[in-house]
Design a protein around this motif. Structure first.
Motif, PDB file in Angstrom:
ATOM      1  N   THR A 151     -75.663  21.717 -20.047  1.00 31.19           N
ATOM      2  CA  THR A 151     -75.078  22.733 -21.123  1.00 31.19           C
ATOM      3  C   THR A 151     -73.855  22.188 -21.503  1.00 31.19           C
ATOM      4  N   THR A 186     -68.391  25.449 -19.987  1.00 30.27           N
ATOM      5  CA  THR A 186     -68.168  26.996 -19.649  1.00 30.27           C
ATOM      6  C   THR A 186     -66.742  27.191 -18.939  1.00 30.27           C
ATOM      7  N   GLU A 228     -71.838  34.086 -17.465  1.00 34.40           N
ATOM      8  CA  GLU A 228     -72.589  34.491 -18.542  1.00 34.40           C
ATOM      9  C   GLU A 228     -72.997  33.734 -19.511  1.00 34.40           C
ATOM     10  N   ALA A 229     -72.248  32.768 -20.039  1.00 35.82           N
ATOM     11  CA  ALA A 229     -72.411  31.792 -20.911  1.00 35.82           C
ATOM     12  C   ALA A 229     -73.366  30.643 -20.410  1.00 35.82           C
ATOM     13  N   ARG A 257     -76.802  32.182 -20.601  1.00 35.83           N
ATOM     14  CA  ARG A 257     -77.428  32.256 -21.933  1.00 35.83           C
ATOM     15  C   ARG A 257     -77.907  30.874 -22.438  1.00 35.83           C
ATOM     16  N   ALA A 297     -81.086  30.038 -20.516  1.00 33.47           N
ATOM     17  CA  ALA A 297     -82.048  30.723 -21.196  1.00 33.47           C
ATOM     18  C   ALA A 297     -82.645  30.404 -22.460  1.00 33.47           C
ATOM     19  N   VAL A 298     -82.078  29.689 -23.343  1.00 37.71           N
ATOM     20  CA  VAL A 298     -82.576  29.602 -24.699  1.00 37.71           C
ATOM     21  C   VAL A 298     -83.351  28.124 -24.589  1.00 37.71           C
ATOM     22  N   GLU A 328     -84.037  25.078 -18.535  1.00 37.45           N
ATOM     23  CA  GLU A 328     -83.822  26.094 -17.377  1.00 37.45           C
ATOM     24  C   GLU A 328     -84.719  25.993 -16.040  1.00 37.45           C
ATOM     25  N   ALA A 367     -80.623  33.228 -13.442  1.00 32.77           N
ATOM     26  CA  ALA A 367     -79.239  34.167 -13.501  1.00 32.77           C
ATOM     27  C   ALA A 367     -78.958  34.963 -12.330  1.00 32.77           C
TER      28      ALA A 367
END
Length: 378
Positions: A58, A61, A109-110, A113, A116-117, A122, A137
């Motif tokens: 990702t 973060t 939380e970022a 997310r 998840a997209v 994931e 999560a």
């Protein structure tokens, strides 16, 4: 005998079937790819704190203040490691990680997310950390964001071309990571890559890549899991020269001062010799102390009345003939004075007026007789 036309149609079909089984074919279901492709065992990558690497899961973060410039010790280590091997520190060691009070080092939380997209990404992440995809999560929310205080040897995992790659890496001190309840780094926040302990001792001197200022292979650390899950990690707030007790799975909102600070200062060299620290235990809520009830009048013995026998607790001497006071040598019962007597201690009060009567107070009614005249009274 089959015709040549039928043979011409059959041969391509068989060839296509073979391709479908081997590597996938247009219009068919692709074969399951290997979940992990291990990199060359000789590779050990040096990764600066802000470098996401070549195969991030990702975007970054990582957040919050970085380590102060003088946070990483330089010079000869006071506890040099064996050549070719990193120092070992338990994940619950106080000061192994750093942070700033009430400020998260990573945005959990970022990370959730962004994974998840992309279902494929994931799913690959879930397989790498050994949880079901629907529990990713919860897995991430159970981790604690902190900063590394020493260059740390790990096994990193990247995501490239739909596959997970594994490689050995040294993460620079100051790298933002998420650690589990046993203190193991599990996610690198600059790239979202899952982390595991190194699969071999590793020699940081053979690391490839640009070396950062202060890098010293003799100070490289390998984190070992704590003996049991801990309720909170004691981390160093180097900017304020203080200790922080951060609950497991908390991003900083529950930060507080430790009940028992470590026996060394927050800026102590974590790669040097450390005083022995008692192993942490899972924090249990303290049982509130119950107030000792005062003795009621019913508990006090009455003189001349036998006291019912009370069972004596095991390990305590029996007390005969009386109820023992709750505190040795102390009792709230009234102390009798003088010799016992049958006479009442007080004279009953005389009523102001005698009980009411219809007859005069001086008259006496006599039994009925023959003489009912005036002589019947006097």
């Amino acid at each position: 005998m089959p015709s040549r036309i039928r043979l011409r149609r059959t041969v391509p079909a068989l060839l296509c079937a073979g391709l479908l089984l081997g590597a996938g074919c247009a219009g068919g279901t692709p074969a399951r790819r290997s979940a992990t492709r291990t990199a060359d065992a000789a590779d050990l990558v040096l990764q600066p704190a802000a470098d996401p690497g070549t195969a991030p899961f990702t975007a970054s973060t990582a957040g919050g203040p970085a380590l102060p410039p003088d946070a990483v010790p330089t010079g000869s280590p006071r506890s040099p490691s064996t050549p070719g091997q990193a120092l070992k520190r338990t994940g619950s060691t106080p000061g192994l990680y750093a942070g700033t009070r009430a400020v998260p080092s990573c945005d959990v939380e970022a990370e959730i997310r962004m994974l998840a997209v992309d279902p494929a990404r994931e799913e690959a992440f879930a397989q790498t950390v050994s949880v079901a995809r629907e529990k990713v999560a919860g897995f991430l929310r159970g981790l604690t964001p902190v900063l590394l205080r020493a260059d740390t040897l790990v096994t990193g995992h990247g995501f490239r071309d739909g596959s997970v790659t594994a490689y050995q890496a040294v993460l620079q001190a100051g790298t933002a990571v998420m650690v589990d309840a046993r203190g193991l780094p599990r996610v690198r926040c600059a790239c979202g890559n899952p982390l595991d302990p190194p699969d071999r001792p590793g020699d940081a001197t053979a690391g490839t890549g640009k070396r950062w200022e202060g890098f010293d292979p003799a100070r490289t650390v390998v984190v070992e899991p704590a003996a049991r899950p801990v309720a909170e990690l004691v981390i160093a707030d180097l900017a304020h020269h203080s200790w922080i007790a951060r609950p497991a799975g908390d991003e900083g909102t529950g930060d507080r001062v430790p009940e028992k600070p470590p026996p060394y200062t927050p800026d102590t060299d974590i790669t040097g010799p450390l005083p022995d620290v008692p192993p942490p235990a899972s924090k249990r809520p303290e049982k509130p102390s119950e107030p000792t009830p005062s003795r009621s009048p019913e508990d006090c013995p009455t003189p001349g009345v036998p006291t019912p026998e009370t069972p004596t607790p095991p390990g305590e001497p029996a007390v005969a003939g009386r109820v023992p006071a709750r505190v040795p040598g102390e009792t709230r019962c009234p102390t009798p004075t003088g010799e016992p007597t049958d006479e009442p201690s007080e004279v009953p009060p005389v009523p102001d007026e005698p009980p009411g009567s219809d007859e005069p107070p001086t008259s006496i009614r006599l039994p009925r007789g023959a003489d009912e005249g005036p002589a019947g009274r006097w």
